[in-house]
Scaffold this active site. Structure first.
Site, PDB file in Angstrom:
ATOM      1  N   CYS A   1       0.097   3.750   2.751  1.00 35.25           N
ATOM      2  CA  CYS A   1       0.578   3.205   4.031  1.00 35.25           C
ATOM      3  C   CYS A   1       2.062   3.527   4.219  1.00 35.25           C
ATOM      4  O   CYS A   1       2.504   3.831   5.332  1.00 35.25           O
ATOM      5  CB  CYS A   1       0.371   1.694   4.096  1.00 35.25           C
ATOM      6  SG  CYS A   1      -1.361   1.191   3.995  1.00 35.25           S
TER       7      CYS A   1
ATOM      8  N   CYS B   1       0.829  -1.213   0.000  1.00 34.90           N
ATOM      9  CA  CYS B   1       0.000   0.000   0.000  1.00 34.90           C
ATOM     10  C   CYS B   1       0.865   1.266   0.000  1.00 34.90           C
ATOM     11  O   CYS B   1       1.574   1.537   0.972  1.00 34.90           O
ATOM     12  CB  CYS B   1      -0.900  -0.051   1.232  1.00 34.90           C
ATOM     13  SG  CYS B   1      -1.735   1.471   1.645  1.00 34.90           S
TER      14      CYS B   1
END
Length: 101
Positions: free
Chosen positions: A32, A29
């Site tokens: 993230c 991600c």
């Protein structure tokens, strides 16, 4: 304090007492990865006032499901095991501090 990676073995015990910020994330991600240095900065700033932890949603889908995590990063602040605040998406330092009350 260091940021701790939680699993189903230690999640409930970790959030049971005190203030804990949990970052639900995944290695693939991009947002993230953008959140990670902000969490490191928060950890350095708050010291032992709160614990900062991470849960990899790919490795621990049951925990993510318990808290309705469908988008990542999702950050959930707990106080003594109860959900205090929840935010979805990359969250800045000031907003994270506010989440911890």
């Amino acid at each position: 304090m260091a940021i701790t990676h939680l699993t189903s073995n230690d999640f409930d015990a970790t959030i049971a007492s005190g203030t804990v910020l949990v970052d639900f994330w995944a290695t693939w991600c991009g947002p993230c990865r953008m959140q990670a240095p902000i969490l490191e900065e928060l950890d350095a700033k708050i010291g032992d006032k709160a614990k900062i932890c991470k849960v990899d949603v790919d490795e621990e889908p049951t925990i993510a499901g318990r808290f309705g995590v469908s988008s990542i990063p999702t950050l959930i602040a707990f106080r003594d095991g109860e959900v205090l605040n929840k935010r979805v998406g990359v969250t800045g330092l000031i907003e994270l501090e506010a989440m911890l009350g």
